[in-house]
Scaffold this motif. Sequence first.
Motif, PDB file in Angstrom:
ATOM      1  N   GLN A 124       0.818  -1.208   0.000  1.00 44.78           N
ATOM      2  CA  GLN A 124       0.000   0.000   0.000  1.00 44.78           C
ATOM      3  C   GLN A 124       0.854   1.261   0.000  1.00 44.78           C
ATOM      4  N   ASN A 125       2.045   1.192   0.559  1.00 47.10           N
ATOM      5  CA  ASN A 125       2.935   2.348   0.530  1.00 47.10           C
ATOM      6  C   ASN A 125       3.366   2.709  -0.883  1.00 47.10           C
ATOM      7  N   ARG A 214     -11.583  -9.205   3.126  1.00 51.41           N
ATOM      8  CA  ARG A 214     -10.159  -9.298   3.473  1.00 51.41           C
ATOM      9  C   ARG A 214      -9.346  -9.550   2.209  1.00 51.41           C
ATOM     10  N   SER A 215      -8.222  -8.887   2.137  1.00 50.16           N
ATOM     11  CA  SER A 215      -7.327  -9.050   0.987  1.00 50.16           C
ATOM     12  C   SER A 215      -6.014  -8.366   1.325  1.00 50.16           C
ATOM     13  N   ILE A 216      -5.049  -8.488   0.430  1.00 51.86           N
ATOM     14  CA  ILE A 216      -3.830  -7.678   0.492  1.00 51.86           C
ATOM     15  C   ILE A 216      -3.938  -6.632  -0.609  1.00 51.86           C
ATOM     16  N   GLY A 217      -3.713  -5.368  -0.233  1.00 46.56           N
ATOM     17  CA  GLY A 217      -3.835  -4.270  -1.195  1.00 46.56           C
ATOM     18  C   GLY A 217      -5.164  -3.547  -1.064  1.00 46.56           C
ATOM     19  N   ASP A 218      -5.753  -3.189  -2.219  1.00 44.44           N
ATOM     20  CA  ASP A 218      -7.082  -2.550  -2.276  1.00 44.44           C
ATOM     21  C   ASP A 218      -7.152  -1.246  -1.486  1.00 44.44           C
ATOM     22  N   MET A 219      -6.182  -0.371  -1.718  1.00 43.45           N
ATOM     23  CA  MET A 219      -6.161   0.918  -1.035  1.00 43.45           C
ATOM     24  C   MET A 219      -7.356   1.790  -1.401  1.00 43.45           C
ATOM     25  N   ASP A 220      -7.917   1.607  -2.603  1.00 43.85           N
ATOM     26  CA  ASP A 220      -9.023   2.458  -3.027  1.00 43.85           C
ATOM     27  C   ASP A 220     -10.333   2.106  -2.333  1.00 43.85           C
ATOM     28  N   PRO A 421      -8.443   7.546   9.751  1.00 40.57           N
ATOM     29  CA  PRO A 421      -8.229   7.274   8.329  1.00 40.57           C
ATOM     30  C   PRO A 421      -6.785   6.888   8.064  1.00 40.57           C
ATOM     31  N   SER A 422      -6.575   6.143   6.994  1.00 39.64           N
ATOM     32  CA  SER A 422      -5.213   5.763   6.618  1.00 39.64           C
ATOM     33  C   SER A 422      -4.446   6.969   6.149  1.00 39.64           C
ATOM     34  N   GLY A 423      -3.148   6.982   6.475  1.00 43.59           N
ATOM     35  CA  GLY A 423      -2.305   8.074   6.014  1.00 43.59           C
ATOM     36  C   GLY A 423      -1.710   7.823   4.661  1.00 43.59           C
ATOM     37  N   VAL A 424      -1.968   6.638   4.065  1.00 49.59           N
ATOM     38  CA  VAL A 424      -1.390   6.296   2.773  1.00 49.59           C
ATOM     39  C   VAL A 424      -2.225   6.914   1.672  1.00 49.59           C
ATOM     40  N   LYS A 425      -1.598   7.558   0.711  1.00 54.41           N
ATOM     41  CA  LYS A 425      -2.297   8.193  -0.394  1.00 54.41           C
ATOM     42  C   LYS A 425      -2.271   7.302  -1.628  1.00 54.41           C
ATOM     43  N   VAL A 426      -3.386   7.274  -2.338  1.00 60.35           N
ATOM     44  CA  VAL A 426      -3.480   6.476  -3.547  1.00 60.35           C
ATOM     45  C   VAL A 426      -3.069   7.303  -4.734  1.00 60.35           C
ATOM     46  N   ALA A 427      -2.137   6.742  -5.536  1.00 60.96           N
ATOM     47  CA  ALA A 427      -1.685   7.471  -6.721  1.00 60.96           C
ATOM     48  C   ALA A 427      -2.776   7.490  -7.764  1.00 60.96           C
TER      49      ALA A 427
END
Length: 427
Positions: A124-125, A214-220, A421-427
């Motif tokens: 996600q980073n 549940r999954s790995i990824g899927d930041m959106d 909220p998550s601090g990770v930003k989606v490109a």
Amino acid sequence: MGSRDERRRHNLVPLAALISREMRSEKMEKPTLRYGYAAQSRKGEDYFLMKTDCQRIQGNAASTFSVFAIFDGHNGSAAATFSRDNLLNHVLGAFPRGLGRDEWLQALPRALVAGFVKTDKEFQNRGETSGTTVTFVIVDRWTVTVASVGDSRCILDTQGGAVSELTVDHRLEENVEERERVTASGGEVGRLSIIGGVEVGPLRCWPGGLCLSRSIGDMDVGEFIVPIPFVKQVKLSSAGGRLIIASDGIWDALSSEMAAKACRGLPAELAARQVVKEALRTRGLKDDTTCIVVDLIPPDNSIQPLPTPKKQNKLRALFFRKKSHDSANKLSKKLSAVGIVEEIFEEGSAMLAERLGSGECSSQSTTGLFICAVCQVDLAPSEGISVHAGSIFSMSSKPWQGPFLCADCRDKKDAMEGKRPSGVKVA
């Protein structure tokens, strides 16, 4: 506490003696593994891993174990390939050093949780929106440990013809507990609405429209779609068994019983092909369809696949029982004699504090510093935040008790629980 520590010190075994013991038991206990793989691609987002030369103790062949995994990507293949390339190393990196085999197997469920969360955090980073299911299987002699997120599946077929699922599907449509968790964490669950307000299709999580919880990824989608796996650990009897690991391209077409029945009597490679063939015959190629078959075969019967039972036994040959710590060795022998599979561990909670447990498994590195239980970075004693603490501004819930998290992993834990909220930003 003092007597417990004394017993632990008394039970410590020198490394040379440990290796010698494992080499002797290896000859007696290790099953023969036969495995095969088959797939038909439609989207090109299914990936797999088969690795049979992993070692708990580097350079010691007696400590060898095997890994089999399927990664079913969606919204691109980036999360699937990243998980395939990094997850195993992250899991192995989460173990304290110097563990014997029994201790290693006991620590494995916790290491799997840490490895899944670290893989998700690192992916996600990167700011990419791809996601993937994961079904990750570790075979160490007769002990099988399965960790899974999403709707890929692993089933166990035994000599008696009984079929058991070693995973839980994390589909919002079918899993009420997961729906409640997602909505409680701030997600919205509903069907796709078309013109006129008509709702169609399976239940999805919004934003993003993902069908999984549940999954790995899927930041959106949001971090209430968590990477914390369901983990199940069982010990097979010396009669052996067959594992079928497959993506949802198989399970949308075949039930667990149908898949097992379709390939009984075939060697592993042909069995995997037959399962894929049967799924395509039933439903057609509507999705990537991937299957791994692993046979655990007694050493004195190394060339024969599981036979097709003449009829289903009225009494199931497979029973799961909790492990007895008072008479584990005697119980194990009795279970093996009657073809029973022993359940050692099962946990599916999505709460990281519950899955990482207490601080008994060392929270210190070899340098004497504390380490983050997820990403394994060194922490000064003043930097670690207990996984059991409430808000980082609160002194409740024993914030001095490990295991500890770094600030980034603590932020991720809070985001997964809907606290921030998550601090990770989606490109």
